[in-house]
Design a protein around this motif. Sequence first.
Motif, PDB file in Angstrom:
ATOM      1  N   ALA A   1      -3.059   2.772 -11.819  1.00  0.00           N
ATOM      2  CA  ALA A   1      -3.903   1.748 -11.306  1.00  0.00           C
ATOM      3  C   ALA A   1      -3.353   0.403 -11.720  1.00  0.00           C
ATOM      4  O   ALA A   1      -3.318  -0.599 -11.100  1.00  0.00           O
ATOM      5  N   SER A   2      -2.307   0.465 -12.837  1.00  0.00           N
ATOM      6  CA  SER A   2      -1.820  -0.557 -13.285  1.00  0.00           C
ATOM      7  C   SER A   2      -0.727  -1.280 -11.972  1.00  0.00           C
ATOM      8  O   SER A   2      -0.341  -2.213 -12.312  1.00  0.00           O
ATOM      9  N   GLN A   3      -0.245  -0.463 -11.327  1.00  0.00           N
ATOM     10  CA  GLN A   3       0.584  -0.980 -10.163  1.00  0.00           C
ATOM     11  C   GLN A   3      -0.082  -2.062  -9.587  1.00  0.00           C
ATOM     12  O   GLN A   3       0.725  -2.823  -9.015  1.00  0.00           O
ATOM     13  N   GLY A   4      -1.238  -1.967  -9.415  1.00  0.00           N
ATOM     14  CA  GLY A   4      -2.105  -3.067  -8.602  1.00  0.00           C
ATOM     15  C   GLY A   4      -1.786  -2.881  -6.910  1.00  0.00           C
ATOM     16  O   GLY A   4      -1.003  -1.886  -6.322  1.00  0.00           O
ATOM     17  N   VAL A   5      -2.410  -3.762  -6.275  1.00  0.00           N
ATOM     18  CA  VAL A   5      -2.379  -3.572  -4.735  1.00  0.00           C
ATOM     19  C   VAL A   5      -0.900  -3.713  -4.243  1.00  0.00           C
ATOM     20  O   VAL A   5      -0.550  -2.785  -3.635  1.00  0.00           O
ATOM     21  N   LYS A   6      -0.264  -4.455  -4.821  1.00  0.00           N
ATOM     22  CA  LYS A   6       1.217  -4.711  -4.330  1.00  0.00           C
ATOM     23  C   LYS A   6       2.140  -3.655  -4.595  1.00  0.00           C
ATOM     24  O   LYS A   6       2.684  -3.143  -3.694  1.00  0.00           O
ATOM     25  N   GLY A   7       1.937  -2.998  -5.786  1.00  0.00           N
ATOM     26  CA  GLY A   7       2.676  -2.098  -6.002  1.00  0.00           C
ATOM     27  C   GLY A   7       2.250  -0.590  -5.307  1.00  0.00           C
ATOM     28  O   GLY A   7       3.291   0.076  -4.997  1.00  0.00           O
ATOM     29  N   TYR A   8       0.993  -0.450  -5.084  1.00  0.00           N
ATOM     30  CA  TYR A   8       0.697   0.487  -4.137  1.00  0.00           C
ATOM     31  C   TYR A   8       1.326   0.381  -2.652  1.00  0.00           C
ATOM     32  O   TYR A   8       1.676   1.289  -2.098  1.00  0.00           O
ATOM     33  N   LEU A   9       1.225  -0.911  -2.439  1.00  0.00           N
ATOM     34  CA  LEU A   9       1.660  -1.261  -0.943  1.00  0.00           C
ATOM     35  C   LEU A   9       3.171  -0.881  -0.782  1.00  0.00           C
ATOM     36  O   LEU A   9       3.666  -0.680   0.169  1.00  0.00           O
ATOM     37  N   ASP A  10       3.947  -1.199  -1.854  1.00  0.00           N
ATOM     38  CA  ASP A  10       5.405  -1.078  -1.992  1.00  0.00           C
ATOM     39  C   ASP A  10       5.747   0.527  -1.837  1.00  0.00           C
ATOM     40  O   ASP A  10       6.660   0.757  -1.234  1.00  0.00           O
ATOM     41  N   ALA A  11       4.668   1.029  -2.544  1.00  0.00           N
ATOM     42  CA  ALA A  11       4.893   2.746  -2.473  1.00  0.00           C
ATOM     43  C   ALA A  11       4.605   3.200  -0.940  1.00  0.00           C
ATOM     44  O   ALA A  11       5.215   4.097  -0.670  1.00  0.00           O
TER      45      ALA A  11
ATOM     46  N   GLU B   1     -14.312  -6.174  -0.094  1.00  0.00           N
ATOM     47  CA  GLU B   1     -14.602  -5.517   0.709  1.00  0.00           C
ATOM     48  C   GLU B   1     -13.941  -6.064   2.325  1.00  0.00           C
ATOM     49  O   GLU B   1     -13.651  -5.046   3.187  1.00  0.00           O
ATOM     50  N   GLN B   2     -13.949  -7.502   2.525  1.00  0.00           N
ATOM     51  CA  GLN B   2     -12.824  -7.952   3.730  1.00  0.00           C
ATOM     52  C   GLN B   2     -11.594  -7.323   3.487  1.00  0.00           C
ATOM     53  O   GLN B   2     -11.006  -7.176   4.584  1.00  0.00           O
ATOM     54  N   SER B   3     -10.895  -7.623   2.581  1.00  0.00           N
ATOM     55  CA  SER B   3      -9.527  -7.110   2.153  1.00  0.00           C
ATOM     56  C   SER B   3      -9.442  -5.528   2.721  1.00  0.00           C
ATOM     57  O   SER B   3      -8.610  -5.283   3.198  1.00  0.00           O
ATOM     58  N   GLY B   4     -10.291  -4.917   2.055  1.00  0.00           N
ATOM     59  CA  GLY B   4     -10.313  -3.402   2.362  1.00  0.00           C
ATOM     60  C   GLY B   4     -10.549  -2.943   3.753  1.00  0.00           C
ATOM     61  O   GLY B   4     -10.125  -2.113   4.153  1.00  0.00           O
TER      62      GLY B   4
ATOM     63  N   ILE C   1      -2.408   4.051  -0.131  1.00  0.00           N
ATOM     64  CA  ILE C   1      -3.214   3.110   0.680  1.00  0.00           C
ATOM     65  C   ILE C   1      -4.591   3.150   0.031  1.00  0.00           C
ATOM     66  O   ILE C   1      -5.437   2.497  -0.115  1.00  0.00           O
ATOM     67  N   GLY C   2      -5.163   4.597  -0.212  1.00  0.00           N
ATOM     68  CA  GLY C   2      -6.305   4.600  -0.673  1.00  0.00           C
ATOM     69  C   GLY C   2      -6.595   4.023  -2.073  1.00  0.00           C
ATOM     70  O   GLY C   2      -7.652   3.477  -2.468  1.00  0.00           O
ATOM     71  N   ALA C   3      -5.452   4.037  -2.889  1.00  0.00           N
ATOM     72  CA  ALA C   3      -5.678   3.538  -4.040  1.00  0.00           C
ATOM     73  C   ALA C   3      -5.831   2.030  -4.181  1.00  0.00           C
ATOM     74  O   ALA C   3      -6.541   1.439  -4.743  1.00  0.00           O
ATOM     75  N   ALA C   4      -5.093   1.597  -3.370  1.00  0.00           N
ATOM     76  CA  ALA C   4      -4.907  -0.028  -3.082  1.00  0.00           C
ATOM     77  C   ALA C   4      -6.498  -0.460  -2.528  1.00  0.00           C
ATOM     78  O   ALA C   4      -6.804  -1.306  -2.955  1.00  0.00           O
TER      79      ALA C   4
END
Length: 152
Positions: free
Chosen positions: A86-96, A39-42, A30-33
Amino acid sequence: MAYVDAEARQDLLDAIAEATEHIGVALSAIGAAYEQLDEQSGDRLEAELFRPVQLAYGRSRRTHAGFAERHGLPGRTFEQPPAGHASQGVKGYLDAVVEAGGEADAVLSTLQYSMLPVEVGDPELRAGLSDVRELLGDLPARTRRFVSLFGR
């Protein structure tokens, strides 16, 4: 009989540690994503995912430490694991996040259904396990909802 009780308590402690490690993985992801978001999405990510997972991680760590202390078992510290690439991207991090949260919940549900927490007679442990599972319970749904609104 005392050996069996001691072994059961250590097995319980090990299972809680395993679940805590999985929650730590989710928290790191979550921190990496967050680092890749505007800012708004964060802010949305922090409110919808980070806070509940952070609470689950803290509660799991306290449950582990309290149980170890009450039963004279060695405690441990939990290091924050790396989040991945970082190449996972937000979606990859959220899958994790979903995967790690699911693994933690599976460990805790197996532990609860084993009746071992009841057999060792530790109400604080049972309450802690329930609290952590409740905090993680709707993590997949919250994550899906975040992803569905991502970028909107």
